[in-house]
Design a protein around this motif. Structure first.
Motif, PDB file in Angstrom:
ATOM      1  N   ALA A   1     -37.180 -45.937  16.275  1.00 47.84           N
ATOM      2  CA  ALA A   1     -37.661 -47.411  16.149  1.00 47.84           C
ATOM      3  C   ALA A   1     -39.345 -47.395  15.609  1.00 47.84           C
ATOM      4  CB  ALA A   1     -37.546 -48.319  17.503  1.00 47.84           C
ATOM      5  N   GLY A   2     -40.013 -46.316  16.014  1.00 47.17           N
ATOM      6  CA  GLY A   2     -41.328 -46.043  15.603  1.00 47.17           C
ATOM      7  C   GLY A   2     -42.181 -46.740  16.588  1.00 47.17           C
ATOM      8  N   PRO A   3     -43.461 -46.744  16.306  1.00 43.97           N
ATOM      9  CA  PRO A   3     -44.020 -46.576  15.056  1.00 43.97           C
ATOM     10  C   PRO A   3     -44.254 -45.401  14.330  1.00 43.97           C
ATOM     11  CG  PRO A   3     -45.784 -47.014  16.627  1.00 43.97           C
ATOM     12  CD  PRO A   3     -44.467 -46.974  17.306  1.00 43.97           C
ATOM     13  N   GLY A   4     -44.100 -44.239  15.104  1.00 45.76           N
ATOM     14  CA  GLY A   4     -44.268 -42.827  14.757  1.00 45.76           C
ATOM     15  C   GLY A   4     -42.843 -42.182  14.609  1.00 45.76           C
ATOM     16  N   ASP A   5     -42.851 -40.909  14.126  1.00 48.37           N
ATOM     17  CA  ASP A   5     -41.525 -39.980  14.054  1.00 48.37           C
ATOM     18  C   ASP A   5     -41.208 -39.544  15.377  1.00 48.37           C
ATOM     19  OD1 ASP A   5     -42.080 -40.684  11.525  1.00 48.37           O
ATOM     20  OD2 ASP A   5     -42.584 -38.618  10.692  1.00 48.37           O
ATOM     21  N   SER A   6     -40.022 -39.197  15.359  1.00 48.43           N
ATOM     22  CA  SER A   6     -39.346 -38.499  16.777  1.00 48.43           C
ATOM     23  C   SER A   6     -38.534 -37.576  16.059  1.00 48.43           C
ATOM     24  CB  SER A   6     -38.631 -39.647  17.399  1.00 48.43           C
ATOM     25  OG  SER A   6     -38.065 -39.019  18.647  1.00 48.43           O
ATOM     26  N   GLU A   7     -38.272 -36.524  16.727  1.00 47.15           N
ATOM     27  CA  GLU A   7     -37.383 -35.278  16.523  1.00 47.15           C
ATOM     28  C   GLU A   7     -37.442 -34.998  15.214  1.00 47.15           C
ATOM     29  OE1 GLU A   7     -33.396 -36.473  17.244  1.00 47.15           O
ATOM     30  OE2 GLU A   7     -33.613 -36.056  19.543  1.00 47.15           O
ATOM     31  N   ARG A   8     -38.764 -35.131  14.470  1.00 49.53           N
ATOM     32  CA  ARG A   8     -39.210 -34.854  13.262  1.00 49.53           C
ATOM     33  C   ARG A   8     -38.273 -35.744  12.160  1.00 49.53           C
ATOM     34  NH1 ARG A   8     -38.383 -30.169  15.699  1.00 49.53           N
ATOM     35  NH2 ARG A   8     -36.581 -29.750  14.582  1.00 49.53           N
ATOM     36  N   LYS A   9     -37.939 -36.602  12.586  1.00 46.60           N
ATOM     37  CA  LYS A   9     -37.264 -37.562  11.879  1.00 46.60           C
ATOM     38  C   LYS A   9     -38.019 -39.020  11.742  1.00 46.60           C
ATOM     39  CE  LYS A   9     -32.787 -35.747  13.139  1.00 46.60           C
ATOM     40  NZ  LYS A   9     -31.513 -35.996  13.970  1.00 46.60           N
ATOM     41  N   PRO A  10     -38.072 -39.689  10.888  1.00 49.55           N
ATOM     42  CA  PRO A  10     -38.773 -40.761  10.393  1.00 49.55           C
ATOM     43  C   PRO A  10     -38.357 -41.972  10.971  1.00 49.55           C
ATOM     44  CG  PRO A  10     -37.437 -40.552   8.366  1.00 49.55           C
ATOM     45  CD  PRO A  10     -37.097 -39.281   9.495  1.00 49.55           C
ATOM     46  N   ALA A  11     -39.714 -42.772  11.348  1.00 47.60           N
ATOM     47  CA  ALA A  11     -39.399 -44.161  11.800  1.00 47.60           C
ATOM     48  C   ALA A  11     -38.425 -45.062  10.844  1.00 47.60           C
ATOM     49  CB  ALA A  11     -40.690 -45.060  11.989  1.00 47.60           C
ATOM     50  N   GLY A  12     -37.383 -45.668  11.579  1.00 50.83           N
ATOM     51  CA  GLY A  12     -36.633 -46.642  10.591  1.00 50.83           C
ATOM     52  C   GLY A  12     -34.945 -45.842  10.253  1.00 50.83           C
TER      53      GLY A  12
END
Length: 428
Positions: A360-371
């Motif tokens: 959901a963001g705002p940053g990336d997670s698991e090297r996957k983009p927000a959104g």
């Protein structure tokens, strides 16, 4: 008839309060067949208010004022309008008696400035204020109509409904036809794409008219026409609705102004179907949207917010190898969305299981983009589908759009199964 709404008050210009009066009046006037072309906000300044009135006189047949009719020195609406029209002001005795009673009943002395609330313009029709003290007024002058209303919504709304509207119908609307509208609700499509699909109808519109509006995850199209009667209006509106439905049959879910979750809850409850949910990045937002609808208890069995990987493993048996390790697809993946949907359906023993997992963001997670979001839909004795979403916006936008996306997919599955739907608006 063309109308302009003038909201008076410096607090509106400063953003200290929201101008909800204009929204209410625009809706009410549209229902009367009156077109609101302008909304003006002006501060508590007599010169600027008179300038606003002069401008409105040149482009509107009906001018409505809200605010600026209280007891203080900066309440100037009646004085400014009287000066513009070249008329005097006087105390309306019935309004003055109302103010006197208010103070005497409470055993409080009335200050002299409260007499100002009983002022009306010469040769106007006083509009009694049954929920406050300041009297309103309505007046016809040189082919134009003016209505002055109080600012507080709890006073303005009943005064317009009970006093001003009948005055308008008697004095100003003798030749006006009523405006009738339908609200067509769409899901699974954005405003720009919807407009592109309907562009030929929009460019060719005359009567009825077409106006799209967008909210997060949903689009509404209002179709409107003026007609002498409801039945004549519906003939035109129904014909246009069928044209639009033929262009966008997979996205038009209702022709009444209700959210998608309302349609789904009523439909599933009526059909005796049940659903459960597993949510990660939306943190219960999906379940909240469903349980916020009356009657959802008969179709919603429960759900799990499995925010952490540990909860995904413990509560819904997501394999550890899906979540951890250099080759693991990770919590935000098709594989995990599929397991979540299937496992929550099995755990709750429901006809459908829904899942949402994403960033959901705002940053990336698991090297996957927000959104990046995956939504899953499992069905008893049916197929499980997973859909990838690449959403834009802030954290709140992404969460809301994820919820609307899975609700849309559930609605489409109900359509595909040819389950008889309840009448639109059932249970409203």
């Amino acid at each position: 008839m063309k109308a302009e709404i003038i909201a008076v008050g410096t607090e509106l210009l400063l953003g200290q309060i929201v101008n909800s009066n204009a929204q209410f009046l625009s809706i009410e006037l549209a229902a009367l067949g009156i077109d609101v072309y302008f909304q003006t906000v002006v501060g508590d300044n007599s010169i600027r208010l008179q300038e606003a009135i002069e401008i409105a006189k040149g482009r509107a047949d009906l001018i409505l004022f809200t605010g600026g009719i209280g007891p203080t020195e900066d309440d100037l609406t009646k004085e400014a309008l009287a000066a513009t029209l070249g008329r005097g002001l006087h105390i309306d005795q019935m309004a003055m008696d109302h103010v006197d009673r208010f103070f005497s009943d409470r055993g409080v002395p009335m200050t002299e400035n409260n007499r100002k609330q009983a002022l009306v313009i010469d040769d106007s029709t006083p509009l009694p204020n049954e929920t406050g003290l300041a009297v309103g007024l309505a007046i016809s002058h040189e082919g134009k109509y003016y209505v002055v209303l109080p600012g507080p919504p709890r006073e303005m709304k009943p005064m317009f409904t009970d006093k001003a509207k009948p005055w308008l119908q008697q004095h100003a609307l003798t030749d006006e036809m009523t405006l009738y509208s339908k609200m067509l609700k769409f899901a699974g499509i954005g405003e720009s794409l919807l407009e592109d699909k309907l562009i030929d109808l929009i460019h060719g519109q005359n009567d009825p008219t077409i106006a799209p509006y967008a909210k997060e995850g949903e689009v509404t199209v209002r179709i409107s026409t003026k007609a002498p009667s409801y039945s004549e209006a519906m003939l035109k509106l129904d014909a246009l609705e069928e044209q639009i439905r033929s262009i966008l049959p997979e996205h038009l879910y209702a022709s009444v102004d209700v959210p998608l979750e309302k349609i789904i809850v009523d439909w599933m409850a009526d059909a005796g179907l049940t659903v459960s949910c597993a949510e990660s990045c939306t943190g219960g937002l999906l379940m909240g949207s469903i349980t916020g609808i009356p009657g959802s208890s008969s179709m919603f069995m429960g759900g799990i917010v499995c925010y952490s990987n540990e909860m995904k493993q413990k509560l819904l048996n997501v394999p550890k190898e899906y979540l951890e390790g250099p080759d693991a697809p990770g919590a935000v993946s098709r594989e995990v969305a599929e397991v979540l949907a299937e496992q929550v359906r099995l755990t709750a023993d429901t006809d459908f299981g829904l899942s949402i997992t994403g960033v959901a963001g705002p940053g990336d997670s698991e090297r996957k983009p927000a959104g990046l979001v995956y939504i899953g839909l499992a069905e008893r004795n049916g197929k499980t589908e997973v859909f990838e979403l690449k959403l834009k916006g802030n954290r709140e936008n992404i969460r809301i759009r994820s919820v609307k996306a899975i609700l849309y997919r559930l609605w489409r599955r109900l359509v595909e199964r040819n389950i008889e739907a309840p009448p639109e608006g059932a249970g409203l």
